[in-house]
Structure formats: C-alpha cells, structure tokens
Design a protein around this motif. Structure first.
Motif, mmCIF file in Angstrom:
data_model
loop_
_atom_site.group_PDB
_atom_site.id
_atom_site.type_symbol
_atom_site.label_atom_id
_atom_site.label_comp_id
_atom_site.label_asym_id
_atom_site.label_seq_id
_atom_site.Cartn_x
_atom_site.Cartn_y
_atom_site.Cartn_z
ATOM 1 N N SER A 5 7.942 -11.673 -26.505
ATOM 2 C CA SER A 5 9.123 -11.862 -26.268
ATOM 3 C C SER A 5 9.631 -12.688 -24.753
ATOM 4 C CB SER A 5 9.177 -10.507 -25.561
ATOM 5 O OG SER A 5 8.934 -10.080 -24.680
ATOM 6 N N GLN A 6 10.582 -12.758 -24.355
ATOM 7 C CA GLN A 6 11.582 -14.069 -23.438
ATOM 8 C C GLN A 6 10.883 -13.406 -22.357
ATOM 9 O OE1 GLN A 6 12.176 -16.721 -23.936
ATOM 10 N NE2 GLN A 6 11.320 -16.983 -21.801
ATOM 11 N N GLU A 7 10.855 -11.713 -22.583
ATOM 12 C CA GLU A 7 10.782 -11.607 -21.002
ATOM 13 C C GLU A 7 9.372 -11.573 -20.257
ATOM 14 O OE1 GLU A 7 11.997 -10.032 -23.966
ATOM 15 O OE2 GLU A 7 14.769 -10.426 -22.576
ATOM 16 N N GLU A 8 8.311 -11.178 -21.905
ATOM 17 C CA GLU A 8 6.877 -10.891 -21.202
ATOM 18 C C GLU A 8 6.555 -12.457 -20.673
ATOM 19 O OE1 GLU A 8 3.064 -9.360 -23.601
ATOM 20 O OE2 GLU A 8 4.973 -10.114 -24.813
ATOM 21 N N ILE A 9 7.291 -13.432 -21.313
ATOM 22 C CA ILE A 9 7.257 -14.873 -21.282
ATOM 23 C C ILE A 9 7.326 -14.947 -19.430
ATOM 24 C CG2 ILE A 9 8.089 -16.919 -21.041
ATOM 25 C CD1 ILE A 9 7.595 -16.500 -24.054
ATOM 26 N N ASP A 10 8.716 -14.841 -19.141
ATOM 27 C CA ASP A 10 8.764 -14.557 -17.717
ATOM 28 C C ASP A 10 8.348 -13.673 -16.357
ATOM 29 O OD1 ASP A 10 11.234 -15.927 -18.885
ATOM 30 O OD2 ASP A 10 12.681 -14.767 -18.772
ATOM 31 N N LEU A 11 7.359 -12.915 -16.817
ATOM 32 C CA LEU A 11 6.756 -11.703 -16.110
ATOM 33 C C LEU A 11 6.482 -12.062 -15.857
ATOM 34 C CD1 LEU A 11 6.209 -8.720 -14.836
ATOM 35 C CD2 LEU A 11 5.238 -8.739 -17.009
ATOM 36 N N TYR A 12 4.436 -13.287 -16.768
ATOM 37 C CA TYR A 12 3.694 -14.015 -17.141
ATOM 38 C C TYR A 12 3.962 -15.079 -15.799
ATOM 39 C CZ TYR A 12 1.569 -10.339 -19.108
ATOM 40 O OH TYR A 12 0.656 -9.231 -20.169
ATOM 41 N N VAL A 30 0.742 -22.979 -16.481
ATOM 42 C CA VAL A 30 0.625 -22.661 -15.570
ATOM 43 C C VAL A 30 -1.172 -22.404 -14.301
ATOM 44 C CG1 VAL A 30 0.918 -20.652 -13.391
ATOM 45 C CG2 VAL A 30 2.303 -21.123 -15.586
ATOM 46 N N GLU A 31 -0.555 -22.534 -13.392
ATOM 47 C CA GLU A 31 -1.790 -23.033 -12.146
ATOM 48 C C GLU A 31 -1.676 -21.614 -11.186
ATOM 49 O OE1 GLU A 31 -3.905 -25.598 -9.584
ATOM 50 O OE2 GLU A 31 -3.891 -26.515 -10.940
ATOM 51 N N ASP A 32 -2.246 -20.626 -11.075
ATOM 52 C CA ASP A 32 -2.050 -19.784 -10.287
ATOM 53 C C ASP A 32 -2.760 -20.462 -8.935
ATOM 54 O OD1 ASP A 32 -4.689 -19.219 -10.047
ATOM 55 O OD2 ASP A 32 -4.702 -17.547 -12.192
ATOM 56 N N ARG A 33 -2.462 -19.495 -7.703
ATOM 57 C CA ARG A 33 -3.000 -19.686 -6.350
ATOM 58 C C ARG A 33 -4.608 -19.932 -6.581
ATOM 59 N NH1 ARG A 33 -1.453 -13.550 -4.800
ATOM 60 N NH2 ARG A 33 -0.001 -14.061 -6.190
ATOM 61 N N GLY A 74 -6.061 -22.019 -8.653
ATOM 62 C CA GLY A 74 -6.708 -22.997 -8.725
ATOM 63 C C GLY A 74 -6.636 -22.341 -10.669
ATOM 64 N N LEU A 75 -6.936 -21.662 -11.323
ATOM 65 C CA LEU A 75 -7.120 -21.138 -13.087
ATOM 66 C C LEU A 75 -5.905 -21.527 -13.202
ATOM 67 C CD1 LEU A 75 -9.588 -19.948 -14.221
ATOM 68 C CD2 LEU A 75 -8.547 -17.554 -14.315
ATOM 69 N N SER A 76 -5.753 -21.838 -14.933
ATOM 70 C CA SER A 76 -4.684 -22.768 -15.972
ATOM 71 C C SER A 76 -4.642 -21.371 -16.526
ATOM 72 C CB SER A 76 -4.877 -24.248 -16.408
ATOM 73 O OG SER A 76 -4.722 -25.354 -15.181
ATOM 74 N N TRP A 77 -3.435 -21.465 -16.781
ATOM 75 C CA TRP A 77 -2.925 -20.453 -17.718
ATOM 76 C C TRP A 77 -2.259 -21.195 -19.266
ATOM 77 C CZ3 TRP A 77 -5.409 -15.462 -18.261
ATOM 78 C CH2 TRP A 77 -5.624 -15.515 -16.693
ATOM 79 N N GLN A 78 -2.264 -20.574 -20.040
ATOM 80 C CA GLN A 78 -0.905 -21.276 -21.046
ATOM 81 C C GLN A 78 0.197 -19.880 -21.797
ATOM 82 O OE1 GLN A 78 -2.516 -23.614 -23.885
ATOM 83 N NE2 GLN A 78 -4.427 -23.693 -23.351
ATOM 84 N N VAL A 79 1.313 -19.532 -21.160
ATOM 85 C CA VAL A 79 2.028 -18.385 -20.700
ATOM 86 C C VAL A 79 3.418 -19.491 -22.177
ATOM 87 C CG1 VAL A 79 3.974 -17.102 -20.254
ATOM 88 C CG2 VAL A 79 2.296 -18.227 -18.812
ATOM 89 N N VAL A 80 3.412 -18.410 -23.472
ATOM 90 C CA VAL A 80 3.577 -18.322 -24.640
ATOM 91 C C VAL A 80 3.504 -17.690 -25.926
ATOM 92 C CG1 VAL A 80 2.070 -20.717 -25.118
ATOM 93 C CG2 VAL A 80 0.698 -19.457 -25.542
ATOM 94 N N PRO A 81 5.020 -18.737 -26.421
ATOM 95 C CA PRO A 81 5.690 -16.781 -27.168
ATOM 96 C C PRO A 81 4.294 -17.428 -28.747
ATOM 97 C CG PRO A 81 7.107 -19.333 -27.557
ATOM 98 C CD PRO A 81 5.557 -19.689 -26.624
ATOM 99 N N ALA A 82 3.899 -15.509 -29.070
ATOM 100 C CA ALA A 82 3.333 -15.474 -30.034
ATOM 101 C C ALA A 82 3.337 -16.092 -31.374
ATOM 102 C CB ALA A 82 3.295 -14.022 -30.156
ATOM 103 N N ALA A 83 4.741 -15.906 -31.048
ATOM 104 C CA ALA A 83 5.436 -17.050 -32.617
ATOM 105 C C ALA A 83 5.468 -18.608 -32.747
ATOM 106 C CB ALA A 83 6.877 -16.292 -32.562
ATOM 107 N N LEU A 84 4.455 -19.401 -31.725
ATOM 108 C CA LEU A 84 5.050 -20.749 -31.064
ATOM 109 C C LEU A 84 4.577 -21.442 -32.818
ATOM 110 C CD1 LEU A 84 5.531 -22.933 -29.965
ATOM 111 C CD2 LEU A 84 3.250 -22.606 -29.026
ATOM 112 N N ASP A 85 3.449 -20.590 -33.696
ATOM 113 C CA ASP A 85 2.972 -21.527 -34.745
ATOM 114 C C ASP A 85 3.643 -21.474 -35.779
ATOM 115 O OD1 ASP A 85 0.390 -22.197 -33.484
ATOM 116 O OD2 ASP A 85 -0.456 -20.499 -35.054
ATOM 117 N N GLU A 86 4.599 -20.023 -36.007
ATOM 118 C CA GLU A 86 5.265 -19.996 -37.006
ATOM 119 C C GLU A 86 6.417 -20.841 -36.507
ATOM 120 O OE1 GLU A 86 9.265 -18.304 -37.146
ATOM 121 O OE2 GLU A 86 8.137 -17.226 -35.818
ATOM 122 N N ILE A 87 6.755 -20.438 -35.680
ATOM 123 C CA ILE A 87 8.262 -21.790 -34.771
ATOM 124 C C ILE A 87 8.251 -23.151 -35.876
ATOM 125 C CG2 ILE A 87 9.530 -22.000 -32.859
ATOM 126 C CD1 ILE A 87 8.998 -19.648 -31.604
#
Length: 150
Positions: A81-88, A104-107, A109-122
């Motif tokens: 959900s968008q709420e989950e994206i916003d939180l992370y 996002v690169e956290d404090r 230096g580790l990188s994260w991809q905060v993406v919708p689970a449905a991105l492939d379908e969209i």
C-alpha cells in the motif's frame, strides 16, 4: 543437519549493532538474535551481530573503514500500500538520502528500493507511460502510477 539458507553479511565501521537495532525497529517480524564481541584478530573487540528482518537472517560485522556500501547492492521492499511505502520511505531516509525511483540510502549507507508490490502488474498495462511517470518520482506514488497506466 539442517543447512542454513542464504544470508547477507553487512560490513560496518563500528556501527553494526546500532544498524541492526535500527533495522529491527523499522521492519515487522524482525529481531536482534545475537551480539558478540570478536575474540581475536584484526577486528578483536568489535561487534558481530545476527538479526532477522521479515524472516531473512542477516549478519553484520564491524570490520573497519576499508569497505563501504554502494547502490550496486540494494534490498527491495515490496509494499502492499501507499501507507507502507510512506512508512518505509520516511523511516529509512531519516538521516540518509532520498533518491529517484523509490531508492533510499539509509544513515548507514545501505540502499533500499521502496516499491509497490504491484509494480510489475502496473508496468505491464502501459510500460512507456508508467516508466515516464516513475522517472519523475523520488518516493513512489502508487495512484500516480496507476493513472499513468490508464
């Protein structure tokens, strides 16, 4: 004898325990499993940490300053959900860096991809338009991607 599964090992410069504690505070189904001091060798006295994030076991070591994280390795967080994206997005970028396309690169230096689970379908519905919309975003807006998909 049960063989453990694949487990990422993260290298820190004196902040392994701090990072592990931060990550288990961010993600559900996460826990700090073990913190030990390295008993001998060049990293003697530094921390060796084991923790789990959403059932994936990690280890972290205070190995020194000679290696740093780069975005060449990242962890994808498929959000329902968008709420989950916003939180992370907010938690992981606090003290770090917000980057394009949901990265996002956290404090630490580790990188994260905060993406919708449905991105492939969209994306399948209208790849060019969705990619064009995605490339204008930092934090991903699911509603905007769905509008772009038509």
């Amino acid at each position: 004898m049960e063989v453990p599964g694949l487990s990422p090992c993260l290298w820190f410069d004196g902040r392994a325990q701090e990072a592990a504690e931060f990550y288990v505070s961010v993600f559900p189904e996460s826990e700090l499993l073990r913190v030990e001091k390295i008993p001998a060798g060049p990293a003697e006295g530094s921390a060796l940490v084991e923790f789990e994030i959403m059932r994936l076991r990690f280890s972290a070591i205070d190995g020194g300053p000679m290696f740093q994280f780069t975005p060449a390795v990242s962890f994808a967080i498929p959000c329902a959900s968008q709420e989950e994206i916003d939180l992370y997005w907010e938690r992981l970028s606090d003290g770090g860096t917000q980057m394009p396309c949901g990265w996002v690169e956290d404090r630490f230096g580790l990188s994260w991809q905060v993406v919708p689970a449905a991105l492939d379908e969209i994306m399948r519905r209208n790849p060019s338009a969705v990619m064009e919309a995605l490339l204008t975003m930092q934090k991903i807006d699911i509603a905007s991607l769905r509008r772009a998909a038509g």
